[in-house]
Scaffold this motif. Sequence first.
Motif, PDB file in Angstrom:
ATOM      1  N   ALA A  53       1.980  -0.089   5.845  1.00 35.54           N
ATOM      2  CA  ALA A  53       0.993  -0.792   6.667  1.00 35.54           C
ATOM      3  C   ALA A  53       1.747  -1.747   7.574  1.00 35.54           C
ATOM      4  O   ALA A  53       1.952  -2.920   7.242  1.00 35.54           O
ATOM      5  CB  ALA A  53       0.007  -1.541   5.775  1.00 35.54           C
ATOM      6  N   LEU A  54       2.160  -1.228   8.729  1.00 31.39           N
ATOM      7  CA  LEU A  54       3.037  -1.989   9.628  1.00 31.39           C
ATOM      8  C   LEU A  54       2.545  -1.829  11.058  1.00 31.39           C
ATOM      9  O   LEU A  54       1.813  -0.882  11.372  1.00 31.39           O
ATOM     10  CB  LEU A  54       4.473  -1.453   9.522  1.00 31.39           C
ATOM     11  CG  LEU A  54       5.084  -1.457   8.122  1.00 31.39           C
ATOM     12  CD1 LEU A  54       6.341  -0.585   8.109  1.00 31.39           C
ATOM     13  CD2 LEU A  54       5.418  -2.881   7.686  1.00 31.39           C
ATOM     14  N   TYR A  55       2.963  -2.747  11.909  1.00 31.28           N
ATOM     15  CA  TYR A  55       2.680  -2.609  13.338  1.00 31.28           C
ATOM     16  C   TYR A  55       3.835  -1.837  13.960  1.00 31.28           C
ATOM     17  O   TYR A  55       4.951  -2.348  14.066  1.00 31.28           O
ATOM     18  CB  TYR A  55       2.523  -3.985  13.976  1.00 31.28           C
ATOM     19  CG  TYR A  55       1.300  -4.715  13.459  1.00 31.28           C
ATOM     20  CD1 TYR A  55       0.037  -4.383  13.917  1.00 31.28           C
ATOM     21  CD2 TYR A  55       1.415  -5.695  12.483  1.00 31.28           C
ATOM     22  CE1 TYR A  55      -1.089  -5.018  13.417  1.00 31.28           C
ATOM     23  CE2 TYR A  55       0.294  -6.335  11.983  1.00 31.28           C
ATOM     24  CZ  TYR A  55      -0.960  -5.988  12.458  1.00 31.28           C
ATOM     25  OH  TYR A  55      -2.070  -6.607  11.962  1.00 31.28           O
ATOM     26  N   PRO A  56       3.587  -0.597  14.356  1.00 28.71           N
ATOM     27  CA  PRO A  56       4.712   0.276  14.710  1.00 28.71           C
ATOM     28  C   PRO A  56       5.496  -0.166  15.934  1.00 28.71           C
ATOM     29  O   PRO A  56       6.691   0.112  16.038  1.00 28.71           O
ATOM     30  CB  PRO A  56       4.045   1.646  14.933  1.00 28.71           C
ATOM     31  CG  PRO A  56       2.609   1.359  15.130  1.00 28.71           C
ATOM     32  CD  PRO A  56       2.301   0.114  14.394  1.00 28.71           C
ATOM     33  N   CYS A  68       7.283  -6.573   3.264  1.00 30.06           N
ATOM     34  CA  CYS A  68       6.118  -7.323   3.749  1.00 30.06           C
ATOM     35  C   CYS A  68       5.264  -7.836   2.586  1.00 30.06           C
ATOM     36  O   CYS A  68       4.562  -8.850   2.726  1.00 30.06           O
ATOM     37  CB  CYS A  68       5.256  -6.444   4.656  1.00 30.06           C
ATOM     38  SG  CYS A  68       6.029  -6.071   6.235  1.00 30.06           S
ATOM     39  N   ASN A  74       7.849  -1.935   4.284  1.00 31.80           N
ATOM     40  CA  ASN A  74       6.501  -2.070   3.719  1.00 31.80           C
ATOM     41  C   ASN A  74       6.551  -2.917   2.438  1.00 31.80           C
ATOM     42  O   ASN A  74       5.738  -3.818   2.238  1.00 31.80           O
ATOM     43  CB  ASN A  74       5.952  -0.672   3.413  1.00 31.80           C
ATOM     44  CG  ASN A  74       4.477  -0.687   3.074  1.00 31.80           C
ATOM     45  OD1 ASN A  74       3.718  -1.460   3.666  1.00 31.80           O
ATOM     46  ND2 ASN A  74       4.060   0.154   2.144  1.00 31.80           N
ATOM     47  N   LEU A  75       7.551  -2.628   1.604  1.00 29.97           N
ATOM     48  CA  LEU A  75       7.728  -3.411   0.379  1.00 29.97           C
ATOM     49  C   LEU A  75       8.076  -4.856   0.732  1.00 29.97           C
ATOM     50  O   LEU A  75       7.520  -5.806   0.155  1.00 29.97           O
ATOM     51  CB  LEU A  75       8.838  -2.783  -0.475  1.00 29.97           C
ATOM     52  CG  LEU A  75       9.267  -3.594  -1.697  1.00 29.97           C
ATOM     53  CD1 LEU A  75       8.116  -3.690  -2.702  1.00 29.97           C
ATOM     54  CD2 LEU A  75      10.491  -2.983  -2.356  1.00 29.97           C
ATOM     55  N   PRO A 105       0.818  -1.211   0.000  1.00 27.81           N
ATOM     56  CA  PRO A 105       0.000   0.000   0.000  1.00 27.81           C
ATOM     57  C   PRO A 105       0.858   1.269   0.000  1.00 27.81           C
ATOM     58  O   PRO A 105       2.057   1.228   0.276  1.00 27.81           O
ATOM     59  CB  PRO A 105      -0.804  -0.130   1.284  1.00 27.81           C
ATOM     60  CG  PRO A 105      -0.026  -1.031   2.157  1.00 27.81           C
ATOM     61  CD  PRO A 105       0.722  -1.953   1.257  1.00 27.81           C
ATOM     62  N   PHE A 143       5.101 -12.135  11.044  1.00 25.22           N
ATOM     63  CA  PHE A 143       3.641 -12.189  11.152  1.00 25.22           C
ATOM     64  C   PHE A 143       2.993 -12.195   9.764  1.00 25.22           C
ATOM     65  O   PHE A 143       2.139 -13.044   9.468  1.00 25.22           O
ATOM     66  CB  PHE A 143       3.119 -11.001  11.967  1.00 25.22           C
ATOM     67  CG  PHE A 143       1.626 -10.841  11.879  1.00 25.22           C
ATOM     68  CD1 PHE A 143       0.775 -11.775  12.469  1.00 25.22           C
ATOM     69  CD2 PHE A 143       1.062  -9.792  11.173  1.00 25.22           C
ATOM     70  CE1 PHE A 143      -0.609 -11.637  12.367  1.00 25.22           C
ATOM     71  CE2 PHE A 143      -0.316  -9.668  11.068  1.00 25.22           C
ATOM     72  CZ  PHE A 143      -1.150 -10.590  11.663  1.00 25.22           C
ATOM     73  N   PHE A 144       3.416 -11.244   8.925  1.00 23.17           N
ATOM     74  CA  PHE A 144       2.779 -11.186   7.606  1.00 23.17           C
ATOM     75  C   PHE A 144       3.133 -12.428   6.773  1.00 23.17           C
ATOM     76  O   PHE A 144       2.326 -12.875   5.953  1.00 23.17           O
ATOM     77  CB  PHE A 144       3.181  -9.903   6.868  1.00 23.17           C
ATOM     78  CG  PHE A 144       2.470  -8.680   7.406  1.00 23.17           C
ATOM     79  CD1 PHE A 144       1.087  -8.618   7.391  1.00 23.17           C
ATOM     80  CD2 PHE A 144       3.182  -7.616   7.929  1.00 23.17           C
ATOM     81  CE1 PHE A 144       0.428  -7.501   7.884  1.00 23.17           C
ATOM     82  CE2 PHE A 144       2.529  -6.508   8.425  1.00 23.17           C
ATOM     83  CZ  PHE A 144       1.143  -6.446   8.412  1.00 23.17           C
TER      84      PHE A 144
END
Lengths: 317, 561
Positions: free
Chosen positions: A87-90, A148, A145-146, A83, A100-101
């Motif tokens: 879109a990450l868990y900070p 993931c 992000n990429l 996105p 996790f992903f």
Amino acid sequence: MPSAIVLADLRKRYGERTVLADVDLDVQAGEIVGLLGPNGAGKSTALAILATLVPADEGTAVVAGRVLPREAPAVRRVLGYVPQDPALYPTLTGRENLRFFGRMLGLGAHAAGDATDRVLELVELSERADDAVTTYSGGMRRRLNLACGILHAPRVLLLDEPTAGVDMRSRERLHAAIGALAADGAAVLVSTHDMEEADRLCARTVMLDEGRVVASGATTDLVGASGIAASLSLRTLRPPPPDWLDGLGSVRVLAANGTRATLALDDPTALPVLLARAARAGGEVVELRFDRPTLADAFFKLTGHTLRDGDGGGRAS
Amino acid sequence: MMRALAAAIGKDFRLLARDRVGLAFLTVAPIVVITVAGFSLASLYGAGPRGTTAYVLPIADEDGGRVGRAFRDALGRHEAVAIEEAASRTDAARRVERQRAGVALVIPRGASRTLAAGRPVDVELLTDPVKYLEVASLRGLVQEIRHDIERRARDRADRRLAHVRARMERTRVDFARAAETLAHELEALPGRLAAAHAATASRAHAVEARAARELRTALATATELQASRLSARLAAELGPLRRFVAELEAAETAFARWWRTVRRQAGRYADRLPPPPAPPRVPFAVSDLVRMDPDALAERLVGRSALPVPDVAIPSVRTPAPPALPTFHVPSLPEPPGIALPGVIEIVERSVTGAPERLNTFDQNVPGFSVTFLLLGMLLGVSLGLLDERDWGTLARLRTMPVALDVALLAKLVTRFVVGCVQMTLLLIAGRLCFGISLGPEPWALALPTAGIVFAGTAFGLVVAGLAYSREAVLPLGSIAIVTMAAVGGCWWPIDLEPRWMQRVALAFPTTWAMAAYNDLMIRRQPLAAALLPTGVLIAHGLAYLAVGLALFRRRGFAAP
């Protein structure tokens, strides 16, 4: 070889507003295609439809041979979606996010661990892998992000403005990583409003404006087809006389204001003569800028909008 | 400077005006809290708004007398009490056990008679100590009525005592007067008795003389009568004899005639006829007796003139001398005896629900506020957690992945559920260690309502997340929901403070059922069975919230197609 991504006569409306209208495009495996357009052009909506996030109202959307939205679950198994905003868990570390992903993408615990190490290397984040994401810079977050989105080596990769707000060094790394994925056979569709990114990264570019495809093809073809001349902006020491360009047929005045002038050069070989005449007529050339036509210029020529502004109020430079 | 300040103030007002959620929160939330607290605490000061908070008080009147009527009448007039007739003591206790009332009043059999006899009477209050304020309020009311009954009984006894005392005083005066008259009469009595004795003797002599006379006359009459009777009898007795003699004489005459006839007829042979035998002769005594007059004969036989009249001696009547009169002493009247005042009415309290008479307030507060903060954590944790994921973009990212979004939601709920259970357990343990709260006879039974309320709270967080479009909306929506559920559900104060209608409304909230289970297990010391129904309801709440939450999530497009 069948296209990995196919959009045909795609339409999408949000209330009274048409977001996509009769959009056609296709992406082959191993190909990087840019989706270029200003904010609000419909790029993110097109990607969201392909990412199974929203259904189209009309038309066809096919990913890896699967028709959406009917075969969305099957599409999700081969799809990588990155996105626009990370879109990450900070509060988790980079490694924890990736693991996790990876599990959510269907990888086993061991495979997720291996994939994590691989993509960390690819986006050059191995050294910071165990730091919380909140400590990352913007560029690092975009790289993570990429990462993931590519953990499971997707056959189709959707990138929504992957380098927006990223420094040059990070951008280079991201481009390298994306190029590597395409080289491995992934079909990559990149949404961007950065003409340089589209120019450098994409073999083909599809220009969107107000939900419609206004042009598509290789970057050089699009610029050449636009018929836009190179431009020269200069400032002289004193205002030149009105007839100082007489006899230079390939040069046209686009704008003139005292000591400043913007000129169009239909024939770039006339540049040395032009500069010599400007020095004589204006005393001395104190500022000079030469601009070759770009995708942004081509876009402006085609739509009357700039790529940076969603409202189309600006001009290309 | 001032212009900048004015501009900044203008900007802040514009920001506030555009924060509709914040403005609504500032306006609506206090109104909700005031409304909830106002109605919930309506009974705190006794009277309720619009008379809606009357306590239900079952009364078992085993006495059926004055005491029972006095209690019933007084309580019936009180606006804060709605009395119900209980058929028996058992019926009254059952109503309290089933929590239809906090207190039941039992007037024992014979209370009125016992009280009137001056002995104490135990009036029983069957209580559910968990309903502390209701018990305290009704206890005070019953005490007040008791004092009123005692005061009125004393007043009545005082009036009766005064009346008796006055009547006894009048009687004493009358008695003294009568005694005096009696003494005078006794003094004159000997003379009157002597005179009466003399008069009696004189009358006796006269009676004797008259009796003698009358006796003689009677005897003469009797003799005369006897003689005449004798004459008649002799006449009757001599009648046949006289007739025989007459017939005999007639027969002699007839025979003589016949004989002469015979002789004549015999003519020449008359001489040859032997003479007839001579007839017998009637003795003279007989013929004389036959010819004699009966009266003369009777006189000759008895002799009328010679019949003597006996001289009957009439015994003289002797009147006894009057006995000596006893000495009569008029006794002095004792003072009127002290009349016993009515006995006292004792109020005896007895818990019928298993709860001790003295409660540890932490038994209510620890589970109540734990549930409140549990809900806060669950509701805000789940809803804000989901909104965080939405804002971080991870929710959208997860939707593009093969694993269904419902799995991620379920994982979040399970995580919160586990955390909530641990949190509640720790709070109960802390309550036990720090405040000595009761964990009931089966502490592990607390796991049931704990799991139930945590599940319901977690699922409700999903509903709030589905309804609220932003973090700014979650806070007012969640706060109002939590405040309402906690306050109305009895987390902050005993639910029995609330009016009946609000208690019925409270049944729609999971907090009500959780607190009912905690109160039953911890305060009323009930066994595990008491928590089964509330836990079932909590699970049903949770399932309903879960279904609604997932539907809202899907409707708002959070979920994958």
